[in-house]
Write a protein that holds these residues in place. Structure first.
Motif, PDB file in Angstrom:
ATOM      1  N   VAL A  38      10.258   3.107  -2.547  1.00  0.00           N
ATOM      2  CA  VAL A  38      11.447   2.652  -1.619  1.00  0.00           C
ATOM      3  C   VAL A  38      11.870   3.982  -0.549  1.00  0.00           C
ATOM      4  N   LEU A  39      12.070   4.985  -1.379  1.00  0.00           N
ATOM      5  CA  LEU A  39      12.608   6.063  -0.458  1.00  0.00           C
ATOM      6  C   LEU A  39      11.563   6.406   0.649  1.00  0.00           C
ATOM      7  N   SER A  40      10.359   6.554   0.477  1.00  0.00           N
ATOM      8  CA  SER A  40       9.379   6.896   1.211  1.00  0.00           C
ATOM      9  C   SER A  40       9.042   5.654   2.462  1.00  0.00           C
ATOM     10  N   GLY A  41       9.740   4.463   2.080  1.00  0.00           N
ATOM     11  CA  GLY A  41       9.574   3.271   3.109  1.00  0.00           C
ATOM     12  C   GLY A  41       8.075   2.526   3.150  1.00  0.00           C
ATOM     13  N   GLU A  42       7.486   3.081   1.961  1.00  0.00           N
ATOM     14  CA  GLU A  42       6.059   2.175   1.597  1.00  0.00           C
ATOM     15  C   GLU A  42       6.449   0.737   1.360  1.00  0.00           C
ATOM     16  N   ALA A  43       7.762   0.401   0.811  1.00  0.00           N
ATOM     17  CA  ALA A  43       8.191  -1.098   0.294  1.00  0.00           C
ATOM     18  C   ALA A  43       9.509  -0.978   0.532  1.00  0.00           C
ATOM     19  N   ASN A  44      10.360  -2.109   0.706  1.00  0.00           N
ATOM     20  CA  ASN A  44      11.857  -2.242   0.753  1.00  0.00           C
ATOM     21  C   ASN A  44      11.876  -2.632  -1.014  1.00  0.00           C
ATOM     22  N   LEU A  45      13.251  -2.370  -1.408  1.00  0.00           N
ATOM     23  CA  LEU A  45      13.494  -2.683  -2.691  1.00  0.00           C
ATOM     24  C   LEU A  45      13.185  -3.918  -3.022  1.00  0.00           C
ATOM     25  N   GLN A  46      13.341  -4.904  -2.557  1.00  0.00           N
ATOM     26  CA  GLN A  46      13.001  -6.405  -2.735  1.00  0.00           C
ATOM     27  C   GLN A  46      11.495  -6.655  -3.223  1.00  0.00           C
ATOM     28  N   THR A  47      10.635  -6.048  -2.225  1.00  0.00           N
ATOM     29  CA  THR A  47       9.154  -6.221  -2.284  1.00  0.00           C
ATOM     30  C   THR A  47       8.933  -5.519  -3.555  1.00  0.00           C
ATOM     31  N   ALA A  48       9.345  -4.023  -3.586  1.00  0.00           N
ATOM     32  CA  ALA A  48       8.768  -3.317  -4.682  1.00  0.00           C
ATOM     33  C   ALA A  48       9.349  -3.876  -6.149  1.00  0.00           C
ATOM     34  N   TRP A  57       4.811  -4.398 -12.393  1.00  0.00           N
ATOM     35  CA  TRP A  57       5.010  -3.246 -13.100  1.00  0.00           C
ATOM     36  C   TRP A  57       6.349  -2.484 -12.886  1.00  0.00           C
ATOM     37  N   TYR A  58       6.822  -2.757 -11.531  1.00  0.00           N
ATOM     38  CA  TYR A  58       8.292  -2.327 -11.460  1.00  0.00           C
ATOM     39  C   TYR A  58       9.261  -3.228 -12.044  1.00  0.00           C
ATOM     40  N   GLY A  59       9.174  -4.633 -11.805  1.00  0.00           N
ATOM     41  CA  GLY A  59      10.183  -5.528 -12.191  1.00  0.00           C
ATOM     42  C   GLY A  59      10.035  -5.489 -13.675  1.00  0.00           C
ATOM     43  N   THR A  60       9.117  -5.388 -14.608  1.00  0.00           N
ATOM     44  CA  THR A  60       9.133  -5.465 -16.042  1.00  0.00           C
ATOM     45  C   THR A  60       9.940  -4.240 -16.320  1.00  0.00           C
ATOM     46  N   ALA A  61       9.485  -2.890 -15.791  1.00  0.00           N
ATOM     47  CA  ALA A  61      10.581  -1.855 -16.086  1.00  0.00           C
ATOM     48  C   ALA A  61      12.163  -2.157 -15.576  1.00  0.00           C
ATOM     49  N   LEU A  62      12.255  -2.554 -14.565  1.00  0.00           N
ATOM     50  CA  LEU A  62      13.513  -2.799 -14.186  1.00  0.00           C
ATOM     51  C   LEU A  62      14.379  -3.882 -15.195  1.00  0.00           C
ATOM     52  N   HIS A  63      13.865  -4.804 -15.515  1.00  0.00           N
ATOM     53  CA  HIS A  63      14.212  -5.817 -16.591  1.00  0.00           C
ATOM     54  C   HIS A  63      14.426  -5.178 -17.793  1.00  0.00           C
TER      55      HIS A  63
END
Length: 111
Positions: free
Chosen positions: A35-45, A50-56
């Motif tokens: 997200v910080l690098s601009g590769e993807a916005n937070l919603q997309t990331a 892998w990210y969603g599971t970790a956030l949950h």
């Protein structure tokens, strides 16, 4: 408040802390760097499994910890949360090289 939460000082501070303190194989650190690098916005990331599971999992852990707090601890936590939220643009972010536990000698470099 910005439409993009990642442009808010507190959100950027949290992302910067995660990016700085989590390793390359840690999903939350990787999400923050993405997200910080601009590769993807937070919603997309966050929609990446892998990210969603970790956030949950992290959210569930935080809620479990909150549920074990005494009423006094919870009130203090809520007070500190309000202070951070109200700080808004006055929030000072640490540089990536700064740490919370170390102080630099005046005019010197941190090692």
């Amino acid at each position: 408040m910005n439409d993009d939460i990642t442009q808010e000082p507190l959100a950027r501070a949290v992302l910067a802390k995660l990016a700085r303190t989590r390793g390359p194989d840690d999903p939350l650190g990787s999400l923050a760097r993405t997200v910080l690098s601009g590769e993807a916005n937070l919603q997309t990331a966050a929609s990446i499994s892998w990210y969603g599971t970790a956030l949950h999992a992290s959210f569930e852990e935080a809620m479990a910890r909150r549920d074990t707090m005494s009423p006094q601890e919870r009130a203090e936590h809520e007070r500190q949360t309000r202070l951070l939220r109200d700080a808004g643009d006055d929030l000072t972010l640490l540089d990536d090289d700064d740490t919370e536990d170390e102080e630099r000698p005046e005019g010197g470099q941190q090692r």
